[in-house]
Motif scaffolding. Structure first.
Motif, PDB file in Angstrom:
ATOM      1  N   UNK A 608       9.732  -8.055   5.125  1.00 46.49           N
ATOM      2  CA  UNK A 608      10.972  -8.098   4.341  1.00 46.49           C
ATOM      3  C   UNK A 608      12.437  -8.285   4.920  1.00 46.49           C
ATOM      4  N   UNK A 609      12.441  -8.124   6.224  1.00 48.44           N
ATOM      5  CA  UNK A 609      13.594  -8.125   7.042  1.00 48.44           C
ATOM      6  C   UNK A 609      13.483  -9.511   7.894  1.00 48.44           C
ATOM      7  N   UNK A 610      12.553 -10.072   7.835  1.00 50.74           N
ATOM      8  CA  UNK A 610      12.093 -11.354   8.573  1.00 50.74           C
ATOM      9  C   UNK A 610      13.320 -12.350   8.290  1.00 50.74           C
ATOM     10  N   UNK A 611      13.883 -12.851   9.679  1.00 53.16           N
ATOM     11  CA  UNK A 611      15.147 -13.764   9.762  1.00 53.16           C
ATOM     12  C   UNK A 611      14.860 -15.141   9.109  1.00 53.16           C
ATOM     13  N   UNK A 612      13.946 -15.421   8.692  1.00 55.13           N
ATOM     14  CA  UNK A 612      13.422 -16.841   8.375  1.00 55.13           C
ATOM     15  C   UNK A 612      13.173 -16.630   6.662  1.00 55.13           C
ATOM     16  N   UNK A 613      13.924 -17.598   5.954  1.00 55.49           N
ATOM     17  CA  UNK A 613      13.835 -17.446   4.520  1.00 55.49           C
ATOM     18  C   UNK A 613      12.418 -17.697   3.922  1.00 55.49           C
ATOM     19  N   UNK A 614      11.493 -18.674   4.580  1.00 54.20           N
ATOM     20  CA  UNK A 614      10.275 -19.110   4.223  1.00 54.20           C
ATOM     21  C   UNK A 614       9.280 -17.913   4.174  1.00 54.20           C
ATOM     22  N   UNK A 615       9.639 -17.129   5.176  1.00 50.64           N
ATOM     23  CA  UNK A 615       8.478 -15.835   5.386  1.00 50.64           C
ATOM     24  C   UNK A 615       8.864 -15.006   3.946  1.00 50.64           C
ATOM     25  N   UNK A 616      10.007 -14.499   3.810  1.00 48.54           N
ATOM     26  CA  UNK A 616      10.469 -13.860   2.650  1.00 48.54           C
ATOM     27  C   UNK A 616       9.976 -14.181   1.513  1.00 48.54           C
ATOM     28  N   UNK A 617      10.048 -15.577   1.533  1.00 47.63           N
ATOM     29  CA  UNK A 617       9.636 -16.431   0.182  1.00 47.63           C
ATOM     30  C   UNK A 617       8.170 -16.052  -0.195  1.00 47.63           C
ATOM     31  N   UNK A 618       7.520 -16.276   0.746  1.00 49.13           N
ATOM     32  CA  UNK A 618       6.024 -16.021   0.712  1.00 49.13           C
ATOM     33  C   UNK A 618       5.706 -14.475   0.490  1.00 49.13           C
ATOM     34  N   UNK A 619       6.314 -13.693   1.217  1.00 43.64           N
ATOM     35  CA  UNK A 619       6.350 -12.298   0.747  1.00 43.64           C
ATOM     36  C   UNK A 619       6.620 -11.984  -0.625  1.00 43.64           C
ATOM     37  N   UNK A 620       7.644 -12.517  -1.389  1.00 41.53           N
ATOM     38  CA  UNK A 620       7.988 -12.173  -2.727  1.00 41.53           C
ATOM     39  C   UNK A 620       6.814 -12.824  -3.800  1.00 41.53           C
ATOM     40  N   UNK A 621       6.116 -13.905  -3.185  1.00 44.62           N
ATOM     41  CA  UNK A 621       5.180 -14.462  -3.779  1.00 44.62           C
ATOM     42  C   UNK A 621       3.884 -13.585  -3.752  1.00 44.62           C
ATOM     43  N   UNK A 622       3.703 -13.047  -2.865  1.00 39.76           N
ATOM     44  CA  UNK A 622       2.404 -12.008  -2.688  1.00 39.76           C
ATOM     45  C   UNK A 622       2.761 -10.467  -3.148  1.00 39.76           C
ATOM     46  N   UNK A 623       3.938 -10.134  -3.464  1.00 41.03           N
ATOM     47  CA  UNK A 623       4.000  -8.931  -3.783  1.00 41.03           C
ATOM     48  C   UNK A 623       3.072  -8.210  -4.970  1.00 41.03           C
ATOM     49  N   UNK A 624       3.119  -9.115  -5.952  1.00 42.48           N
ATOM     50  CA  UNK A 624       2.182  -8.516  -6.930  1.00 42.48           C
ATOM     51  C   UNK A 624       0.715  -8.622  -6.466  1.00 42.48           C
ATOM     52  N   UNK A 625       0.331  -9.082  -5.642  1.00 41.74           N
ATOM     53  CA  UNK A 625      -1.077  -8.975  -5.060  1.00 41.74           C
ATOM     54  C   UNK A 625      -1.055  -7.689  -4.163  1.00 41.74           C
ATOM     55  N   UNK A 626      -0.109  -7.546  -3.627  1.00 36.07           N
ATOM     56  CA  UNK A 626      -0.069  -6.170  -2.543  1.00 36.07           C
ATOM     57  C   UNK A 626       0.054  -5.002  -3.377  1.00 36.07           C
ATOM     58  N   UNK A 627       0.817  -5.056  -4.711  1.00 37.76           N
ATOM     59  CA  UNK A 627       0.885  -3.924  -5.569  1.00 37.76           C
ATOM     60  C   UNK A 627      -0.731  -3.651  -5.920  1.00 37.76           C
ATOM     61  N   UNK A 628      -1.674  -4.706  -6.045  1.00 34.61           N
ATOM     62  CA  UNK A 628      -2.758  -4.266  -6.869  1.00 34.61           C
ATOM     63  C   UNK A 628      -3.605  -3.756  -6.149  1.00 34.61           C
ATOM     64  N   UNK A 629      -3.522  -3.597  -4.712  1.00 34.48           N
ATOM     65  CA  UNK A 629      -4.229  -3.080  -3.700  1.00 34.48           C
ATOM     66  C   UNK A 629      -3.975  -1.631  -3.490  1.00 34.48           C
ATOM     67  N   UNK A 630      -2.676  -1.157  -4.068  1.00 41.16           N
ATOM     68  CA  UNK A 630      -2.285   0.117  -3.721  1.00 41.16           C
ATOM     69  C   UNK A 630      -2.705   1.114  -4.967  1.00 41.16           C
ATOM     70  N   UNK A 631      -3.580   1.999  -4.478  1.00 40.31           N
ATOM     71  CA  UNK A 631      -3.909   3.145  -5.488  1.00 40.31           C
ATOM     72  C   UNK A 631      -2.832   3.934  -6.182  1.00 40.31           C
ATOM     73  N   UNK A 632      -2.997   4.239  -7.267  1.00 41.46           N
ATOM     74  CA  UNK A 632      -2.007   4.980  -8.079  1.00 41.46           C
ATOM     75  C   UNK A 632      -1.780   6.466  -7.473  1.00 41.46           C
ATOM     76  N   UNK A 633      -2.577   6.836  -6.594  1.00 35.56           N
ATOM     77  CA  UNK A 633      -2.639   8.135  -6.039  1.00 35.56           C
ATOM     78  C   UNK A 633      -1.977   8.073  -4.825  1.00 35.56           C
ATOM     79  N   UNK A 634      -1.766   6.826  -4.113  1.00 30.92           N
ATOM     80  CA  UNK A 634      -1.104   6.661  -2.824  1.00 30.92           C
ATOM     81  C   UNK A 634       0.481   6.513  -3.175  1.00 30.92           C
TER      82      UNK A 634
END
Length: 866
Positions: A608-634
């Motif tokens: 999230x703190x990457x200096x290159x905008x392309x990396x942050x852009x791709x991370x933003x695009x992946x956030x819903x997928x990352x959220x889907x792997x986190x269990x509600x209890x965690x």
């Protein structure tokens, strides 16, 4: 004043400048329109005219481009006003076509075909007028135009009724004397007869059409005879089996002996396509001698026909195989071997091309290529059990052929040969290595199309058939795969490289984990970090994830994950960090949620703190997928994800990233609301399945470690016994008595461990997804504190009945001799060591008593989870 002489370079430079200056002074008038005023007046049409009147006017006095436009739009006029179009427009089109050029003729042919195939406007009178135009233009002096009108007529026959065909097409055809017609007209008659014969009953065909067919088969022009011969297949199917033997077969026999090679080739192709129409007697008494004479004549000097013969040879052999005697069968097989070596000479086991003219050499290469194409059919024809004695040398010759096209064809059908050989696939292991190491990338590309299937079949069968066949190792397979990848990487054909990396995903089912770790892992990292082609990098990332997924040694896995974090997630190049996010997308699909969250999630969120905008852009695009792997209890990981989003919202300045982030935030808010329950439940079941497989990998690693320790302890015991037996001391009896007690106690523990480790024998299989069972039914091993050499962590999956459909087969009571499993299993064993089991009945009883007990409450040990 003296003038200095200029050098040639200077003179050329000044010459160019002078030209540019001249251009600045030349002002040419630019035409604002492509047409003059007179031309515009000539092309102008009165706006008050309707469509029909405008079409008539343009056909009468318009330009060629306007006439062509009317002809192209003729189907639209017919649909709008069919009566007026056929009354006023179509006659004008007929007049225009007399003097029209080729382009307008071709446009008219397409338009009339559309009209004839239109069911709405297919009226008898209209059809008559259109067919008259089509038949009239069949004799056009331009061959291209004539063929276009013929194709229009042949295509329209399917849509025309039977009576129309009889009146409008057959009647003019039968009334004309064929010899008085031109060659093009007679060729058209042949094709028309072949097309219309399926529209009428066999009696009508025999009575009205067969005399004309015989006449065309005996035409003085060889082109007409060849064309009519190729139509005999359709005619035969039209008149049925009863009349074929009497009416068609004699004509085919005569045409097969024609003086023109083109006619003989047409007859040969027709005979092959009609083999099913002949009975056994005809095949044995008529077809076989005819085909044999044809083959011998072609082999002696008719190379043009020989190419077609070699292409049809597999179909020919299978069509006649049921009627062959042993002698005839052997003759066809030997003739095929001759075709495979045509134009080659064998010296010292190698195939070398003989010196021929270039045209003849190309024909011979085409024959051998066709033979390579038909090789799987010939294997079936000769019986795969006789492959080694009958066809191995021929197949090896095709795989080593000096022509690239022959080797490429052999590589393309290699997987079919592997399937046919079955348990005898080890016969062609050398040829597989040869094709993998071929100098031409075309050969490798053809082999890669089915390489995964080829490798799995080639390594999953031993010399014996049946369920007892074991995994076999192909010598030099790993070096050949490595060399193939290096060759593809050094070339400019990146698609071949990508395809090869995709095939690497089957290696966990083919070779051991140690071979993959030491020979391929570092290469995958090198491709990801140094290759310049994005699809190749992503395929290397996917292959790396597959290797990691099925690696069974925890130390190696930890080292790989650490290297992924250092070189990709924390890499100096933003390109590597982007590849880490690609890796995260792949690992989400391959690994369980808990495994991903433990090893890959935090480094991804740190970007999230990457200096290159392309990396942050791709991370933003992946956030819903990352959220889907986190269990509600965690809660901890959820808080970190929320902190990541807030940090982006507060600090982000790049416009594209901000837009993507806003869409992502809205999607995150709707995730838990919009997703249906059944999809979420299916995803949870799939995650539980992945987690069980990962647990099994840990347990198999523990089993293999215990197995190696038990073997090492056994070796030490045997060495100690040998030393004691060699010692001649007087106190050997007392020592042996005390040692025997310790040996008996350790042997009991060893037998108990052997019973536990028997499961690992069957854990050598495919990384396939197992079937889903009740996730609540899990297994736990009861701690056996009385077992020497084993601690509390030695827990194994126990419920055999529940595990049988999942990963492997185990007997209900563990046998000293491990049984081979016939079911798909999780992954093949990485070790080849085995523990010798004795057939002592007391020890068998003891191993059964000490076997692990079954429970259904938990799947595996908690401490073994990563």
């Amino acid at each position: 004043m003296f003038v200095r002489k200029m050098t040639p370079s200077q003179s050329s430079l000044f010459g160019e400048i002078d030209d540019l200056q001249d251009l600045t002074f030349i002002e040419r008038p630019i035409r604002r329109s492509l047409k003059t005023a007179e031309e515009i007046d000539k092309l102008t049409v009165d706006e008050d005219l309707n469509d029909i009147e405008r079409a008539v006017y343009l056909l009468s006095s318009g330009e060629d481009v306007q006439r062509a436009s009317v002809i192209i739009n003729l189907p639209i006029l017919v649909r709008q006003n069919p009566a007026e179009t056929f009354r006023r427009v179509v006659p004008k089109v007929r007049e225009v076509l007399h003097v029209a050029g080729a382009d307008m003729q071709l446009a008219a042919a397409g338009s009339f075909l559309t009209v004839l195939q239109d069911d709405i406007v297919l009226i008898q009178t209209h059809t008559h007028s259109i067919l008259q135009i089509v038949l009239l233009n069949l004799d056009h002096r331009d061959t291209v135009v004539s063929n276009a009108w013929l194709e229009t007529l042949l295509s329209a026959i399917d849509a025309l009724p039977k009576d129309t065909i009889r009146q409008e097409i057959l009647s003019p055809l039968l009334s004309k004397h064929q010899l008085s017609q031109s060659v093009l007209a007679r060729l058209a008659s042949c094709r028309i007869l072949g097309k219309v014969v399926g529209k009428f009953e066999s009696s009508i065909v025999k009575k009205d059409l067969l005399p004309l067919i015989r006449s065309l088969c005996q035409d003085v022009e060889y082109e007409v005879r060849a064309c009519m011969c190729r139509q005999l297949e359709n005619i035969t199917r039209g008149i049925g089996l009863d009349h074929t033997k009497v009416e068609v077969l004699p004509e085919l026999v005569e045409l097969a002996q024609d003086e023109a090679s083109t006619v003989r080739l047409a007859a040969f192709d027709t005979i092959i396509n009609l083999l099913e129409m002949f009975d056994s007697d005809d095949r044995t008494c008529v077809i076989f001698p005819l085909v044999k004479a044809f083959c011998e004549k072609c082999f002696k000097g008719d190379e043009a026909v020989l190419a077609s013969l070699s292409f049809q040879y597999g179909k020919l052999c299978h069509g006649l195989s049921e009627s062959f005697t042993d002698e005839q069968h052997l003759w066809f097989l030997e003739f095929y071997k001759k075709l495979c070596c045509l134009g080659l000479q064998h010296e010292n086991g190698h195939c070398e091309s003989q010196t021929y003219p270039l045209e003849l050499e190309n024909k011979y290469a085409l024959v051998r290529r066709n033979c390579a194409y038909n090789f799987p059919a010939i294997v079936l024809f000769a019986d795969p059990n006789h492959f080694l004695s009958e066809l191995y040398r021929t197949f090896s010759s095709l795989c080593h052929d000096p022509e690239i096209s022959v080797r490429r064809t052999a590589a393309g059908g290699f997987h079919e040969v592997v399937k046919l050989l079955g348990p005898n696939v080890h016969y062609i292991h050398k040829e597989l290595i040869t094709l993998l190491q071929d100098d031409s990338l075309e050969v490798l590309d053809a082999l890669l199309n089915n390489l995964q299937e080829t490798l799995e079949l080639a390594t999953s069968r031993g010399e014996g058939a049946g369920p007892e066949s074991k995994q076999v190792n192909i010598p030099d397979l790993v070096p050949a795969l490595v060399a193939a990848e290096q060759k593809a990487a050094s070339s400019l054909h990146w698609r071949v490289h990508e395809k090869l990396l995709q095939c690497y995903s089957c290696l966990p089912r083919v070779i051991s984990g140690d071979q993959i770790y030491f020979r391929f892992f570092q290469r995958m990292f090198s491709i990801i970090t140094t290759n310049n082609v994005l699809p190749v990098q992503r395929e290397a990332v996917r292959t790396l994830c597959v290797f990691l997924r099925y690696n069974r040694k925890q130390e190696q896995r930890q080292e790989i994950i650490s290297k992924i974090k250092q070189e990709l997630a924390q890499g100096r190049s933003y390109w590597n960090r982007l590849r880490y996010l690609d890796l995260c997308e792949i690992t989400i699909d391959l690994f369980s949620k808990s495994y991903f969250c433990k090893h890959f999630l935090i480094p991804a969120l740190e970007l999230v703190s990457d200096p290159v905008a392309n990396v942050r852009y791709k991370l933003c695009y992946m956030l819903p997928k990352l959220r889907s792997v986190i269990k509600a209890t965690d809660k901890h990981l959820l808080q970190q994800l929320e902190f990541c989003v807030r940090k982006l919202l507060c600090r982000e300045k790049d416009k594209d990233v901000v837009v993507t982030l806003r869409k992502t935030v809205l999607e995150l808010d709707k995730m838990d609301i919009t997703e249906p329950y059944h999809k979420r439940h299916e995803r949870e079941l799939l995650d539980q399945k992945k987690e069980k497989e990962e647990t099994l990998l840990l347990e198999m690693e523990l089993l293999e470690r215990q197995q190696s320790e038990a073997k090492l302890a056994g070796d030490k015991q045997s060495e100690k016994k040998q030393r004691d037996s060699k010692s001649g001391l007087s106190g050997s009896k007392g020592m042996s008595g005390s040692t025997s007690g310790a040996t008996s106690s350790s042997s009991a523990g060893k037998e108990m461990r052997r019973a536990k480790l028997a499961r690992s024998r069957s854990l050598s299989g495919h990384p396939t997804t197992p079937k889903m069972t009740n996730p609540d039914k899990s297994l736990k091993v009861k701690d056996s504190g009385s077992c020497p050499g084993s601690g509390k962590s030695a827990m194994l999956p126990l419920n055999d009945d529940n595990l049988r459909p999942h990963h492997f087969n185990v007997a209900s009571s563990i046998s000293p001799t491990p049984s081979s499993s016939s079911m798909p299993v999780l992954i093949r064993s990485n070790t080849s060591s085995s523990v010798d089991h004795r057939s002592n009945g007391n020890k068998d009883t003891q191993s059964r008593k000490l076997s692990v007990q079954r429970k259904s409450n938990s799947f595996g040990m908690q401490s073994g989870r990563e």
